[in-house]
Design a protein around this motif. Structure first.
Motif, PDB file in Angstrom:
ATOM      1  N   ASP A  25      18.345  24.831  77.448  1.00  0.00           N
ATOM      2  CA  ASP A  25      17.954  25.697  76.332  1.00  0.00           C
ATOM      3  C   ASP A  25      18.703  27.019  76.315  1.00  0.00           C
ATOM      4  O   ASP A  25      18.090  28.094  76.279  1.00  0.00           O
ATOM      5  CB  ASP A  25      16.445  25.974  76.391  1.00  0.00           C
ATOM      6  N   TYR A  27      20.677  29.984  74.849  1.00  0.00           N
ATOM      7  CA  TYR A  27      20.842  30.698  73.567  1.00  0.00           C
ATOM      8  C   TYR A  27      21.743  31.898  73.785  1.00  0.00           C
ATOM      9  O   TYR A  27      21.591  32.639  74.760  1.00  0.00           O
ATOM     10  CB  TYR A  27      19.492  31.192  73.044  1.00  0.00           C
ATOM     11  N   LYS A  28      22.709  32.100  72.873  1.00  0.00           N
ATOM     12  CA  LYS A  28      23.519  33.318  72.912  1.00  0.00           C
ATOM     13  C   LYS A  28      23.973  33.661  71.491  1.00  0.00           C
ATOM     14  O   LYS A  28      24.571  32.838  70.798  1.00  0.00           O
ATOM     15  CB  LYS A  28      24.750  33.106  73.818  1.00  0.00           C
ATOM     16  N   SER A  29      23.659  34.862  71.084  1.00  0.00           N
ATOM     17  CA  SER A  29      24.084  35.334  69.756  1.00  0.00           C
ATOM     18  C   SER A  29      24.851  36.630  69.913  1.00  0.00           C
ATOM     19  O   SER A  29      24.634  37.379  70.873  1.00  0.00           O
ATOM     20  CB  SER A  29      22.872  35.625  68.872  1.00  0.00           C
ATOM     21  N   ASP A  32      24.537  38.550  64.082  1.00  0.00           N
ATOM     22  CA  ASP A  32      24.091  37.401  63.278  1.00  0.00           C
ATOM     23  C   ASP A  32      24.805  36.104  63.641  1.00  0.00           C
ATOM     24  O   ASP A  32      24.561  35.063  63.031  1.00  0.00           O
ATOM     25  CB  ASP A  32      24.369  37.677  61.781  1.00  0.00           C
ATOM     26  N   HIS A  34      25.027  33.270  65.647  1.00  0.00           N
ATOM     27  CA  HIS A  34      24.239  32.517  66.634  1.00  0.00           C
ATOM     28  C   HIS A  34      25.121  31.410  67.209  1.00  0.00           C
ATOM     29  O   HIS A  34      25.276  30.355  66.602  1.00  0.00           O
ATOM     30  CB  HIS A  34      22.987  31.934  65.978  1.00  0.00           C
ATOM     31  N   ASN A  37      22.567  27.669  70.461  1.00  0.00           N
ATOM     32  CA  ASN A  37      21.209  27.603  69.873  1.00  0.00           C
ATOM     33  C   ASN A  37      20.311  26.609  70.589  1.00  0.00           C
ATOM     34  O   ASN A  37      19.615  25.819  69.959  1.00  0.00           O
ATOM     35  CB  ASN A  37      21.317  27.186  68.404  1.00  0.00           C
ATOM     36  N   GLY A  38      20.360  26.646  71.924  1.00  0.00           N
ATOM     37  CA  GLY A  38      19.541  25.693  72.683  1.00  0.00           C
ATOM     38  C   GLY A  38      20.401  24.588  73.248  1.00  0.00           C
ATOM     39  O   GLY A  38      20.073  23.414  73.147  1.00  0.00           O
ATOM     40  N   ASP A  73      21.130  35.087  76.131  1.00  0.00           N
ATOM     41  CA  ASP A  73      19.905  35.695  75.586  1.00  0.00           C
ATOM     42  C   ASP A  73      18.684  35.046  76.237  1.00  0.00           C
ATOM     43  O   ASP A  73      17.714  35.714  76.551  1.00  0.00           O
ATOM     44  CB  ASP A  73      19.848  35.512  74.064  1.00  0.00           C
ATOM     45  N   ASP A 234      27.190  23.225  66.160  1.00  0.00           N
ATOM     46  CA  ASP A 234      26.079  24.087  65.724  1.00  0.00           C
ATOM     47  C   ASP A 234      25.307  24.680  66.909  1.00  0.00           C
ATOM     48  O   ASP A 234      24.085  24.867  66.844  1.00  0.00           O
ATOM     49  CB  ASP A 234      25.097  23.305  64.822  1.00  0.00           C
ATOM     50  N   GLY A 235      26.004  24.909  68.001  1.00  0.00           N
ATOM     51  CA  GLY A 235      25.389  25.570  69.155  1.00  0.00           C
ATOM     52  C   GLY A 235      24.545  24.681  70.039  1.00  0.00           C
ATOM     53  O   GLY A 235      23.907  25.159  70.973  1.00  0.00           O
ATOM     54  N   ILE A 236      24.518  23.402  69.723  1.00  0.00           N
ATOM     55  CA  ILE A 236      23.738  22.483  70.567  1.00  0.00           C
ATOM     56  C   ILE A 236      24.626  21.331  71.035  1.00  0.00           C
ATOM     57  O   ILE A 236      25.717  21.114  70.504  1.00  0.00           O
ATOM     58  CB  ILE A 236      22.506  21.902  69.831  1.00  0.00           C
TER      59      ILE A 236
END
Ligand SMILES: Nc1ncnc2c1ncn2[C@@H]1O[C@H](COP(=O)(O)OP(=O)(O)OP(=O)(O)O)[C@@H](O)[C@H]1O
Length: 260
Positions: A25, A27-29, A32, A34, A37-38, A73, A234-236
């Motif tokens: 999981d 997360y790092k942004s 805005d 991102h 995302n997990g 994050d 998409d961050g995953i």
């Protein structure tokens, strides 16, 4: 099986001694943006795992979180049994002595000979080499592994791009790491030289039993080198499986990786 089920099955069937890297999981942004995302990932002992993702998808951010160069994050990052978030600088340095890096574009020091380039990580991680006064046999062994023992006294400018990459590989293994991180190991190389590098990566893994995390855009490299691939979208971890499984998918986001 979908990605989440796949990971759950993997995690349940893998003992903690077998896990080299566990990311859960993440997360790092940046404002805005991102980026992660997990994201989830698990690398097991002796495994070669490829992470593919288009430019800007967050591969470098993920690697930076993995080696403690960037603070996520939220999420868990565990490397060689250590929770990265709990380590101070001294512990992080010690952990990094068990990790070899092959950076994009080789990143040799131009003002140092090949031997000095290889001795550099040994000087940085003195503790690991306590008691060793003569570095020559280690340098020689690492260079022999990449077939370039005769280049020890040369300067990087005297080497071809492929030779530089092989020297960088020798430098990555001189610490006898448990884990090697490869960032685009074949980028900028012609197909024959790229094949040679892939062959060396495989022989090193076989000889030392190292685990490897490979970031690449090169589908051929990914297919040959890895047992398992993760597609970062998409961050995953959007999809995960063998080359054959992924290439057979009908999902357009997955297909986009394999279009020639
Ligand atoms: N320190 C930073 N500050 C702000 N934004 C950053 C920072 N580092 C990375 N980013 C942003 O995070 C996103 C992911 O970058 P990253 O370098 O991880 O991509 P990548 O997948 O490694 O791309 P490439 O394949 O081109 O190397 C990009 O939008 C980038 O601008």
């Amino acid at each position: 099986m979908d990605v989440k089920e796949n990971i759950a099955t993997l995690q349940n069937s893998t003992t903690s001694e077998e896990v080299v890297v566990r990311i859960q999981d993440l997360y790092k942004s940046f404002g805005d943006n991102h980026v992660l995302n997990g994201f989830n990932m698990m690398l097991r002992k002796g495994e070669n795992l490829v992470v593919m993702g288009k430019s800007g998808s967050g591969k470098s951010v993920m690697i930076k979180c993995l080696v403690g160069l960037m603070t996520p994050d939220s999420g868990l990052v565990e490397v060689l049994g250590e929770d990265i978030a709990s380590l101070d600088q001294v512990d992080l340095d010690e952990l990094r002595s068990d990790i070899g890096f092959l950076f994009q574009g080789s990143a040799l020091y131009d003002s140092m000979t090949v031997r000095e380039n290889l001795e550099f990580p040994m000087r940085r991680h003195r503790k690991k080499f306590e008691g060793i006064t003569d570095t020559l046999p280690l340098v020689q062994e690492a260079l022999e592994n990449v077939g370039l023992a005769h280049t020890m006294d040369l300067m990087p400018e005297e080497l071809s791009g492929g030779m530089k990459r092989r020297i960088a590989l020798a430098r990555a293994i001189i610490l006898k790491p448990k884990l090697i991180l490869y960032d685009e190991p074949t980028s900028g190389l012609d197909p024959i030289t790229a094949k040679e590098i892939i062959g060396l990566m495989r022989s090193i893994q076989k000889k030392y039993g190292t685990s490897a995390l490979i970031i690449t855009h090169d589908v051929d490299c990914a297919r040959v080198i890895s047992e398992r691939m993760i597609l970062l979208v998409d961050g995953i971890n959007y999809a995960e499986g063998t080359y054959e499984e992924l290439v057979a998918s009908t999902d357009p986001k997955i297909n986009a990786f394999f279009k020639k």
